[in-house]
Structure formats: structure tokens, C-alpha cells
Design an enzyme around this catalytic site. Structure first.
Site, short mmCIF file in Angstrom:
data_model
loop_
_atom_site.label_atom_id
_atom_site.label_comp_id
_atom_site.label_asym_id
_atom_site.label_seq_id
_atom_site.Cartn_x
_atom_site.Cartn_y
_atom_site.Cartn_z
N ILE A 65 50.97 -100.94 5.03
CA ILE A 65 52.11 -101.63 4.44
C ILE A 65 53.25 -101.76 5.44
O ILE A 65 53.53 -100.84 6.22
CB ILE A 65 52.59 -100.90 3.16
CG1 ILE A 65 53.61 -101.76 2.41
CG2 ILE A 65 53.14 -99.53 3.47
CD1 ILE A 65 53.92 -101.24 1.02
N GLY A 121 47.98 -98.51 3.72
CA GLY A 121 47.51 -99.56 2.82
C GLY A 121 46.21 -100.18 3.26
O GLY A 121 45.48 -100.76 2.43
N ASP A 124 43.55 -98.33 1.47
CA ASP A 124 43.51 -98.83 0.09
C ASP A 124 42.73 -100.14 0.02
O ASP A 124 41.93 -100.35 -0.90
CB ASP A 124 44.93 -99.08 -0.42
CG ASP A 124 45.75 -97.81 -0.56
OD1 ASP A 124 45.42 -96.99 -1.43
OD2 ASP A 124 46.73 -97.66 0.19
N GLU A 144 50.21 -92.32 4.09
CA GLU A 144 51.36 -92.26 3.20
C GLU A 144 52.04 -90.89 3.19
O GLU A 144 53.27 -90.80 3.07
CB GLU A 144 50.94 -92.63 1.76
CG GLU A 144 50.64 -94.10 1.56
CD GLU A 144 49.22 -94.50 1.90
OE1 GLU A 144 48.80 -95.61 1.55
OE2 GLU A 144 48.51 -93.68 2.54
N ASP A 152 49.50 -94.99 -3.58
CA ASP A 152 49.57 -95.41 -4.99
C ASP A 152 48.88 -96.72 -5.32
O ASP A 152 49.04 -97.25 -6.41
CB ASP A 152 51.04 -95.49 -5.44
CG ASP A 152 51.87 -96.47 -4.62
OD1 ASP A 152 51.31 -97.12 -3.73
OD2 ASP A 152 53.09 -96.57 -4.88
#
Length: 270
Positions: A65, A121, A124, A144, A152
Site C-alpha cells: 500500500i 498489501g 494480501d 504491516e 486488514d
């Protein structure tokens, strides 16, 4: 398709999606999150695309991210009421989760070809792919924890089911340590490690071509059943496949495959 942060091409029934912010190590900014969902929703509905390959442009697959995006969230969700601010943040998180779930929701198999860094991310993201492959220079990190947050958007929910070890996932999530390519294969995060990025892309596209030659209806059904079985009991999965094949089994694809001579490749329509 108007995509600002990705490139998307379809050739020989293979859709190639490439993260395209190489100057930012393909960091996932707000536009990229939306582009990813647009791309895979489009692939899902595009008849000519039977399988998708997800790659990254430049030196790295993705740095995760974009921190500038995170820093810019506060003014976007701010409300005089604290409860409404928190509600707005929750909606942002749910929307980002849905972006990545678009890879699972896409009826076509998604193959991730990972080189260089795949962190935060990015983990993810690849956890939502059907299969993952990497080059020898690839590494992975649940990053993270190092910026003081809990992952999340899917890693903590999907990774334990991918590698089958709660203990190892907890180690990686608590420490944020790097997982090099060899270890990634050993723990089942990736199916195979290729010597170079060029070999990775060639190998993954060859596999994608093999999948694209199969019955599209059966491939879509197989993905549906595997995703369902992952999240349900064996009994539920058996009941679902019985219902599915009662509806879908007697297809022209089945007839073509059975009528084809041994070793011959039947021509399926999309």
C-alpha cells in the site's frame, strides 16, 4: 478499459494484468485499488479471457500500500462525530477488501507471477490468486506490523489456509520478517520458483495457455467449487458439487471432450 495504474491485454484467451507504477515500486495507491477491481470485474465478464496472469512492471512486483494514500485518509473520513469517522474508516477498509476479493470473485483462474519485493498489501493481493509463482529474487513480508498496524485486507484470513500452519503465519505476522523465494516454495506460498523473471513470465504464461485450452465452463466450475470447499465443510462441498453438476455437467464441452480422439485438443467456445 481506462486504467491509469495497470496495463491489461488479452491474447490467445490469456488476460495479462500488469501493475504499472514502476517508479513507485508499484505501490498500491488509491487509483490502483480501484483499477484492480475494474480489471478483474472486466475479465470476469469478458468471454474471450479464459485465464488471467498478474504481473508487475519494473524491479518489484509491489511495495504494498502507498503510504501517501494512508496519510491522506484522515481528511477524507473526518467527521465532527467520532462514531461517523470510525464508520467511514470501516467502509474504506471493506472497500479495499472487496477490491482484492475481485480476484476470487472472477470466474477465471488468476495466476500471480511475482518478482522482487512483494510486501504488505502485495501479500494480501497474491493470497487472492488461484496460484502463485515467483522468480529466485522474490521475497515476501507481512510488513504491516512494522508500521504499527494489523494487516486488514486478507492476509491474516487467507494465508493460514494457503500454507496450513497457524504457527508460521503468526511468526511472519508478528515479526514482519522476509520470506525468500526458496522458503516461500517450501511452505507452499508459491508453487514453483523460476531462475529469472524472464523464465517466470514464460513459464506462467505456458501454464496459463494449458488452462486456456481446457473447457472454459469446467474451469469456471472448478474454481467455484474450490473456493466454496475452502470455506465450508466437506459435506457442504459435496452437496454443492452434486447440485452444480446436476445443472452443468451435460454440456457441449463434455460431448466435445469425449468425442475427441486420444491426444486431440477439442475446440471449445468461450
Amino acid at each position: 478499459m481506462q486504467l491509469e495504474t495497470l496495463t491489461l491485454t488479452v491474447q490467445d484467451h490469456i488476460a495479462t494484468v500488469r501493475l504499472n507504477r514502476p517508479d513507485k515500486a508499484n505501490a498500491m495507491n488509491a487509483t490502483m485499488w480501484q483499477d484492480i477491481r475494474l480489471a478483474f470485474d472486466w475479465i470476469d465478464g469478458q468471454a474471450d479471457a479464459r485465464v488471467a496472469v498478474l504481473e508487475g512492471e519494473g524491479r518489484h512486483f509491489t511495495a504494498g500500500i502507498d503510504l501517501a494514500m494512508m496519510m491522506g485518509l484522515a481528511p477524507q473520513i473526518q467527521d465532527p462525530c467520532d462514531g461517523r469517522t470510525r464508520e467511514a474508516l470501516r467502509r474504506v477498509i471493506l472497500d479495499m477488501q472487496d477490491t482484492l476479493t475481485s480476484l476470487e470473485r472472477c470466474r477465471k483462474p488468476v495466476l500471480a507471477a511475482i518478482h522482487g519485493a512483494c510486501v504488505g498489501g502485495g501479500v494480501d493481493l497474491i493470497c487472492c490468486a488461484d496460484m502463485r509463482y515467483c522468480s529466485a529474487d522474490a521475497y515476501f513480508s507481512i510488513k504491516e506490523i512494522d508500521i504499527g498496524m494489523v494487516a486488514d485486507v486478507g492476509t491474516l484470513q487467507r494465508l493460514p489456509k494457503l500454507i496450513g500452519s497457524q504457527g508460521l503465519v503468526r511468526e511472519l505476522a508478528y515479526t514482519g520478517r522476509r520470506v525468500e523465494a526458496t522458503e516461500a516454495q517450501q511452505i507452499g506460498l508459491v508453487n514453483r520458483v523460476y531462475d529469472s523473471r524472464e523464465a517466470l513470465q514464460a513459464g506462467v504464461h505456458e501454464l496459463a495457455a494449458t488452462i486456456a485450452a481446457k473447457s472454459p465452463l469446467s474451469i469456471r466450475g472448478t474454481k467455484e467449487q474450490l473456493n466454496y470447499a475452502r470455506d465450508h465443510s466437506v459435506a457442504d462441498g459435496l452437496n454443492y458439487i452434486a447440485t452444480w453438476n446436476a445443472a452443468m455437467l451435460m454440456s457441449e464441452d463434455l460431448s466435445k471432450a469425449m468425442m475427441a480422439g486420444k491426444g486431440a485438443a477439442p475446440a471449445f467456445r468461450n
